[in-house]
Design an enzyme around this catalytic site. Structure first.
Site: not given
Length: 359
Positions: A273, A321, A333
């Site tokens: 990510c 994240h 993402h």
């Protein structure tokens, strides 16, 4: 005098040799194979989904730790290489000063002199240039004192650099151990999750996909920024598409859609990510920190209500994240292992906040 000097010189060389050998003997990383998990039975789809999400969530937390340790190890390795160069230079200077002191002592013993020109060269950065002349010269006591003082300074510098390099080497070993532990945990959690998924029936797989879609639809209504509830959810829906660096970052990230998630990866074939967001912004000419936690800590915070394409949304309380906002209440993402880079509702995970690179 010569015995003491030679002893110190040997100890200095031994310390440097031991340090170099220690670097060479840093072990490669090896990991125990994780135990095979047993898929849950007699549980609801929500329970299965929750269990899988939990495992992948723990894998992502470990990935963040791995990425941070990897960055730290890179910096420490570079620092250690620089210290090695300093050590080599200083050790060479100590060796030359030792030879020069011997030449001066022999000249004094013979009743000769040691030239002031030789002393000046001695005190410069390259005393070895003076060695040939010094062997033929000599000036009495003051020149010899200057040489010994230079020796003492150089040895002190060598000891200080050796201590710094040794400390850095210990820190590097600790960081590598942290990285190995994080990697082992990642592999274990992913293996557990994959084992559960492998044991699912077809109707369970289909049911989980439907459940995931349902949660995604619900997440659209939770978005509190601009462009929420857009029917197409595409970039620019309800939010103007930005140009410049932010536009380049968004374009780069969108171009990676379909590539697999790879923990610790920064492209070009796979990303995790924060690997995706950091490389996208670097491609736009604005390098940002590598990890989502560092991005949260180091970049300018903005409100969700002022969200613009290119902003980064940080998720979960521990900032583990990150996704890039593309407009219309959507992000692009790298979700998790086993998935590919994709778009998703910006509110599909618990939002910690938003940061704006270059803001």
């Amino acid at each position: 005098m010569n015995v003491s000097t030679d002893g110190r010189q040997l100890r200095g060389r031994a310390a440097l040799t031991a340090l170099v050998c220690a670097m060479a003997l840093i072990p490669g990383l090896s990991y125990a194979a994780p135990n095979d998990p047993k898929p849950g039975s007699g549980t609801s789809l929500e329970q299965i989904r929750s269990e899988l999400d939990g495992l992948y969530r723990e894998a992502e937390v470990a990935t963040e730790a791995y990425d941070a340790a990897n960055e730290k190890a890179t910096q420490q390795s570079q620092r250690l290489a620089s210290l090695q160069g300093d050590l080599t230079h200083t050790q060479s200077r100590v060796d030359v000063l030792h030879d020069l002191a011997g030449a001066a002592a022999r000249a004094q013993y013979r009743g000769g002199y040691f030239s002031s020109a030789g002393i000046q060269l001695l005190l410069g950065d390259h005393p070895d240039h003076a060695l040939a002349d010094a062997a033929q010269a000599g000036q009495a006591s003051q020149g010899l004192v200057n040489i010994y003082e230079s020796q003492k300074t150089a040895r002190t510098q060598l000891d200080r650099q050796t201590e710094a390099a040794t400390k850095n080497l210990r820190e590097l070993k600790s960081t590598l151990s942290d990285r190995a532990g994080a990697k082992e945990k990642i592999q274990k959690k992913i293996s557990d999750a994959e084992g559960i998924e492998a044991g699912l029936e077809k109707d369970q797989v289909s049911g989980l996909a439907q459940l995931e879609k349902q949660h995604a639809d619900e997440a659209k209504s939770k978005w509190q920024g601009p462009g929420g509830g857009s029917p197409n959810g595409g970039p620019g829906a309800g939010t103007p598409v930005v140009s410049g660096a932010a536009g380049q970052a968004v374009a780069f990230a969108m171009a990676q859609i379909g590539k697999p998630y790879g923990w610790g990866d920064v492209g070009p074939s796979s990303y995790d990510c924060s690997g995706l967001t950091s490389v996208a912004w670097a491609h736009a000419g604005h390098p940002i920190p590598r990890t989502s936690q560092a991005q949260w800590q180091g970049l300018h915070h903005v409100s969700l209500g002022s969200a613009q394409p290119g902003d980064l949304i940080i998720y979960f309380h521990d900032a583990t994240h990150v996704g890039m906002y593309i407009g219309g209440g959507q992000i692009v993402h790298a979700p998790r292992p086993g998935r590919t880079i994709t778009t998703a509702p910006a509110a599909s995970m618990p939002i910690l906040g938003m940061v704006r690179p270059g803001g």
